[in-house]
Design an enzyme around this catalytic site. Structure first.
Site, PDB file in Angstrom:
ATOM      1  N   LYS A 115      75.100  54.531  18.688  1.00 53.19           N
ATOM      2  CA  LYS A 115      75.524  55.164  19.700  1.00 53.19           C
ATOM      3  C   LYS A 115      75.453  54.550  21.028  1.00 53.19           C
ATOM      4  O   LYS A 115      75.581  54.448  22.302  1.00 53.19           O
ATOM      5  CB  LYS A 115      75.201  56.962  19.501  1.00 53.19           C
ATOM      6  CG  LYS A 115      76.002  57.142  18.616  1.00 53.19           C
ATOM      7  CD  LYS A 115      76.258  59.029  19.173  1.00 53.19           C
ATOM      8  CE  LYS A 115      76.770  59.675  17.762  1.00 53.19           C
ATOM      9  NZ  LYS A 115      77.093  60.797  18.369  1.00 53.19           N
ATOM     10  N   LYS A 217      86.323  53.964  12.138  1.00 47.43           N
ATOM     11  CA  LYS A 217      86.337  54.924  11.652  1.00 47.43           C
ATOM     12  C   LYS A 217      87.251  56.159  12.827  1.00 47.43           C
ATOM     13  O   LYS A 217      87.336  55.370  14.071  1.00 47.43           O
ATOM     14  CB  LYS A 217      84.219  56.032  11.764  1.00 47.43           C
ATOM     15  CG  LYS A 217      84.468  57.775  11.074  1.00 47.43           C
ATOM     16  CD  LYS A 217      83.190  57.573  11.239  1.00 47.43           C
ATOM     17  CE  LYS A 217      83.357  58.305  13.099  1.00 47.43           C
ATOM     18  NZ  LYS A 217      81.249  58.403  12.790  1.00 47.43           N
ATOM     19  N   LYS A 220      85.924  60.583  18.122  1.00 48.43           N
ATOM     20  CA  LYS A 220      86.269  61.375  19.784  1.00 48.43           C
ATOM     21  C   LYS A 220      86.451  60.117  20.466  1.00 48.43           C
ATOM     22  O   LYS A 220      86.997  59.861  21.030  1.00 48.43           O
ATOM     23  CB  LYS A 220      85.144  62.028  20.015  1.00 48.43           C
ATOM     24  CG  LYS A 220      85.606  63.371  18.845  1.00 48.43           C
ATOM     25  CD  LYS A 220      84.693  64.404  19.060  1.00 48.43           C
ATOM     26  CE  LYS A 220      84.217  65.320  18.098  1.00 48.43           C
ATOM     27  NZ  LYS A 220      83.136  65.952  17.894  1.00 48.43           N
TER      28      LYS A 220
HETATM   29  P1  TYM Z   1      80.566  65.203  14.953  1.00 47.76           P
HETATM   30  O1  TYM Z   1      80.017  66.891  15.613  1.00 47.76           O
HETATM   31  O2  TYM Z   1      79.816  63.973  14.753  1.00 47.76           O
HETATM   32  O3  TYM Z   1      81.423  65.717  13.377  1.00 47.76           O
HETATM   33  C1  TYM Z   1      81.588  66.856  12.502  1.00 47.76           C
HETATM   34  C2  TYM Z   1      81.894  66.855  11.370  1.00 47.76           C
HETATM   35  O4  TYM Z   1      83.132  65.779  11.629  1.00 47.76           O
HETATM   36  C3  TYM Z   1      82.844  64.848  10.355  1.00 47.76           C
HETATM   37  N1  TYM Z   1      83.908  63.249  10.974  1.00 47.76           N
HETATM   38  C4  TYM Z   1      84.511  63.063  10.060  1.00 47.76           C
HETATM   39  N2  TYM Z   1      84.751  63.085   8.477  1.00 47.76           N
HETATM   40  C5  TYM Z   1      85.419  61.843   7.895  1.00 47.76           C
HETATM   41  N3  TYM Z   1      86.605  61.350   8.629  1.00 47.76           N
HETATM   42  C6  TYM Z   1      85.713  60.597   9.971  1.00 47.76           C
HETATM   43  N4  TYM Z   1      86.895  60.315  10.840  1.00 47.76           N
HETATM   44  C7  TYM Z   1      85.097  61.485  10.468  1.00 47.76           C
HETATM   45  N5  TYM Z   1      83.920  61.758  12.172  1.00 47.76           N
HETATM   46  C8  TYM Z   1      83.188  62.976  12.252  1.00 47.76           C
HETATM   47  C9  TYM Z   1      81.409  64.602  10.456  1.00 47.76           C
HETATM   48  O5  TYM Z   1      80.508  63.902   9.470  1.00 47.76           O
HETATM   49  C10 TYM Z   1      81.185  66.159  10.803  1.00 47.76           C
HETATM   50  O6  TYM Z   1      80.469  66.643   9.156  1.00 47.76           O
HETATM   51  N6  TYM Z   1      75.805  65.065  13.536  1.00 47.76           N
HETATM   52  C11 TYM Z   1      76.566  66.035  12.948  1.00 47.76           C
HETATM   53  C12 TYM Z   1      76.361  68.179  13.384  1.00 47.76           C
HETATM   54  C13 TYM Z   1      75.544  68.151  12.659  1.00 47.76           C
HETATM   55  C14 TYM Z   1      75.358  68.271  11.718  1.00 47.76           C
HETATM   56  C15 TYM Z   1      73.421  69.896  11.630  1.00 47.76           C
HETATM   57  C16 TYM Z   1      76.357  68.905  10.653  1.00 47.76           C
HETATM   58  C17 TYM Z   1      74.424  68.921  13.288  1.00 47.76           C
HETATM   59  N7  TYM Z   1      73.631  69.869  12.850  1.00 47.76           N
HETATM   60  C18 TYM Z   1      73.737  70.156  10.298  1.00 47.76           C
HETATM   61  C19 TYM Z   1      75.823  69.381   9.167  1.00 47.76           C
HETATM   62  C20 TYM Z   1      73.952  69.916   9.246  1.00 47.76           C
HETATM   63  C21 TYM Z   1      77.349  65.573  14.031  1.00 47.76           C
HETATM   64  O7  TYM Z   1      77.059  64.592  15.220  1.00 47.76           O
HETATM   65  O8  TYM Z   1      78.812  65.976  13.437  1.00 47.76           O
END
Ligand code: TYM
Length: 354
Positions: A115, A217, A220
């Site tokens: 990032k 992957k 977004k």
């Molecule tokens: P974020 O907002 O980027 O993504 C949300 C969830 O979607 C999953 N994800 C995917 N799974 C499979 N294939 C993909 N291409 C894909 N893209 C995204 C992510 O793995 C995630 O589960 N850091 C986290 C948010 C967060 C969080 C937490 C999660 C903050 N605090 C505590 C769990 C527990 C994030 O940026 O997810």
């Protein structure tokens, strides 16, 4: 061996449109886990500031994630749905964790490197400390299970490292406060305040890949909208994106082993399996030997059947922001009550006077 009360926690950032990766890697699992667990699902709006400080529509984006949770089937009355910034314990505990985590640990985070890009000096301190806030999100509730996509695995390992170091460094204080739990970490008995969280990453689509490149992957931030199916896409866009999805010239194999070295085929089969709650092997039993020209229309129809009720419910909910705000406020007040208990105990353990 984990003697903490089982509790599921997870979160999604309110940045950009939700896509099929978010749905299959996370939200669909959130829905399934409600049957067996007490669950807390958070819209992590404080995380949204880490990569970009000023947003035109953060409130709207926060509502749209909450709407997606509810539209996908999360019961916000039985469980907890809220946005992170309404519970100040997340930031407070993150500060303590910033002092627990080591700089060397943070330097290993691959997502920060991705990032921050080439000019890491210009990245925000928040982006660097992000995994410590994520650990705090989970451990503020002493949650034990965290459903996420595969890209969050390293952050959950860090969460375990933070919990482990806190438990060891404060072992005597934890005993004195009397709120610890005896667990085993490996073969070692530990008197722990924070649990060793278990990531829930399994399933046929832990990492949904771009429809344009099976080695990248689905994300977004991909400039090509054809690379992902967004939860708000209409029927025509879904059909078009599946039709245009990259494939190879061969037909589908009959066995999972035949997907090796064929990332695009593997991805589409994984998506089909996850959308139908089956395994890749089940899907190949059905479609093995067939061409993509036959598989793609079936996939597109399945995606529509699963996604369109969610999309239309999301749209309906987004027209009633007052309702969503009430759900989030109610969830936040219940989350805060739990977080306050942890923070009082953490203050005692650390030695903060109150
Ligand atoms: P974020 O907002 O980027 O993504 C949300 C969830 O979607 C999953 N994800 C995917 N799974 C499979 N294939 C993909 N291409 C894909 N893209 C995204 C992510 O793995 C995630 O589960 N850091 C986290 C948010 C967060 C969080 C937490 C999660 C903050 N605090 C505590 C769990 C527990 C994030 O940026 O997810």
């Amino acid at each position: 061996m984990n003697e903490f009360k089982p509790l599921v926690f997870s979160g999604v950032q309110p940045t950009g449109n939700l896509h099929l990766g978010n749905y299959l890697g996370a939200i669909r699992k959130f829905v399934a886990l409600q049957e067996s667990h007490d669950c807390i699902y958070c819209v992590v709006d404080m995380h949204a500031l880490t990569a970009q400080l000023v947003h035109d529509d953060l409130k709207e984006q926060t509502r749209s994630i909450a709407a997606a949770y509810i539209a996908a089937g999360i019961d916000a009355k039985k469980h907890i749905v809220f946005n992170q910034s309404q519970v100040s314990g997340h930031a407070e505990l993150a500060w303590v964790f910033n002092c627990v985590a080591r700089i060397g640990w943070m330097n290993r985070m691959t997502q920060f490197k991705d990032k921050a890009g080439k000019d890491a000096e210009k990245a925000s301190l928040g982006l660097y400390a992000y995994p410590s806030l994520m650990a705090s999100d989970i451990l503020l509730y002493r949650a034990t299970h965290v459903p996420v996509g595969d890209d969050q695995k390293q952050h959950l390992e860090l969460t375990r490292d933070i919990a482990q170091k806190f438990n060891l460094d404060f072992a005597e204080k934890i005993r004195a406060v009397g709120k610890g739990v005896d667990i085993k970490v490996g073969d070692e008995p530990v008197h722990a305040y924070f649990p060793m969280v278990e990531p829930l990453i399994d399933g046929p689509a832990p990492r949904v890949m771009s429809l344009r490149d099976g080695t990248k992957k689905m994300s977004k931030s991909d400039p090509s909208d054809l690379s992902r199916i967004n939860l708000m896409d209409d029927e025509d866009s879904i059909a078009k994106k599946v039709k245009k999805a990259k494939t190879d010239p061969d037909g589908l194999p009959s066995e999972v082993a035949g997907l090796a070295g064929r990332p695009e085929a593997d991805n589409l089969v994984g998506i089909y399996a996850a959308l139908s709650d089956k395994t890749k092997a089940d899907i190949l039993k059905e479609f093995g030997g067939q061409q993509f020209s036959a598989f793609k229309p079936a996939l597109s129809e399945l995606a529509l059947t699963v996604l369109s009720p969610i999309t239309s419910e999301m749209r309906r909910l987004m027209n009633d922001p007052g309702y969503i705000d009430d759900v989030l406020r109610d969830g936040a007040s219940r989350a805060r009550a739990r977080a306050d208990v942890t923070m009082r105990e953490v203050r005692d353990i650390v030695g903060f006077l109150y």
